[in-house]
Design an enzyme around this catalytic site. Structure first.
Site: not given
Ligand code: ACO
Length: 311
Positions: A112, A236, A266
């Site tokens: 990520c 994020h 996500n």
């Protein structure tokens, strides 16, 4: 040489799957998912759309937004942990498909935090004047590595892509400072084992709460700035509670933090550029604004950038 973002674009697959849709196929509920994560829906690609297809759409939009031709791109970097296959890379496929005839290309893998890593890697080539334009894409098709029998992870992720064109900008604009980091001792907390993603949610949560705030503060310090200088935080989008902890660490009001997790879930390496593009379209990010982007992910990995928006 200062390096900034000339243009940006993003893309999510058409198929929108709500929490209620998921509750029909596994033992979960809209209430549980929303209250624990902030997620309300996610977009999932089907078999007809590969990771490279998502990346291609975002890349086209970024090139158009930057008003440059693919032939002017010197390097293509694609951050992803869900490539079409291990090789040739997604970046290779895009180089050909975009007609970026003079571009070098490679994929970057840092989970990520991948988009942060790829932007900083690309920016070094522009800063040293080796290359002028670098196309950086964060893209994931996480749906293909999700264990749909595991409700503890299946409800969290979505598919999507975000792309930026990096190029030289005026002094004082663009990337002012960055931090990248990794701690391989945390590899066991979030990984792909066999076909599927596995996660120790609680351990990742603890790490993320600490790291997001810390990295955000660090990049501000490196740029000689303070919390009061921040116009917009782009974290994020993994869990609203983690994002809120970072916001509180910077003492920012709610409206100064990007929140797209309710729409997209996500999306790993895609989440920061997807969110930045969304906020720009909403008119929330303006010329001269100071942005702090901060990501974390499997590895463990993390990265943050302080950036003055504009050319
Ligand atoms: N629906 C309903 N109940 C569920 C679900 C679900 N989808 N998933 C878990 N539960 C249950 C559990 O079984 C547990 O039940 P029990 O108490 O009877 O055992 C209960 O809910 C609580 O589960 P916890 O895991 O303790 O829930 P928690 O509040 O910790 O939230 C979560 C879990 C959302 C995963 C959280 O830990 C988190 O967000 N962690 C960080 C994850 C993250 O950021 N990952 C991305 C990293 S980025 C990258 O590189 C991909």
């Amino acid at each position: 040489m200062s390096v900034g973002i000339w243009g940006i674009g993003s893309y999510v697959p058409e198929n929108r799957v709500t929490n209620d849709d998921l509750a029909q196929r596994m033992d979960t509920s809209d209430e549980w998912i929303k209250s624990r994560t902030g997620i309300e829906a996610r977009h999932l690609a089907d078999d007809s759309e590969a990771t490279s297809d998502l990346a291609y759409m975002a890349a086209l939009r970024a090139l158009e937004n930057a008003q440059i031709d693919a032939q002017e791109i010197d390097l293509i970097l694609v951050a992803t942990v869900t490539p079409d296959q291990p090789f040739p890379t997604v970046a290779n496929a895009l180089q050909h498909r975009l007609g970026a005839t003079k571009a070098a290309s490679m994929d970057v893998s840092a989970a990520c935090a991948g988009f942060m890593y790829a932007v900083i890697t690309g920016s070094q080539f522009v800063q040293t004047e080796v290359y002028k334009h670098v196309l950086v894409i964060g893209v994931e098709k996480l749906s293909k590595i999700i264990d749909w029998e595991d409700r503890t992870t299946a409800v969290l992720f979505g598919d999507g892509a975000g792309a930026v064109v990096l190029g030289p900008v005026a002094e004082g604009r663009g990337i002012l400072s960055f931090e990248l980091g990794s701690d391989g001792s945390g590899g066991k907390y979030l990984s792909q084992q066999g076909a599927h993603l596995q996660m120790n949610g609680r351990e990742v949560f603890k790490f993320a709460v600490r790291q997001m705030g810390e990295s955000a503060v660090n990049v501000l310090k490196k740029a000689g700035l303070t919390k009061e200088d921040v116009d917009f935080l782009i974290p994020h989008q993994a869990n609203i509670r983690i994002m809120e902890a970072a916001r509180e660490r910077l003492q920012l009001p709610e409206e100064k933090m990007s929140k797209t997790i309710h729409m997209y879930g996500n999306t790993s390496a895609a989440s920061i550029p997807l969110s930045l593009d969304y906020e720009l379209q909403q008119g929330k990010v303006k010329d001269g604004d100071l942005l702090v982007m901060v990501g974390f992910g499997g590895g463990l990995t993390w990265g943050a950038i302080a950036l003055r928006w504009g050319k």
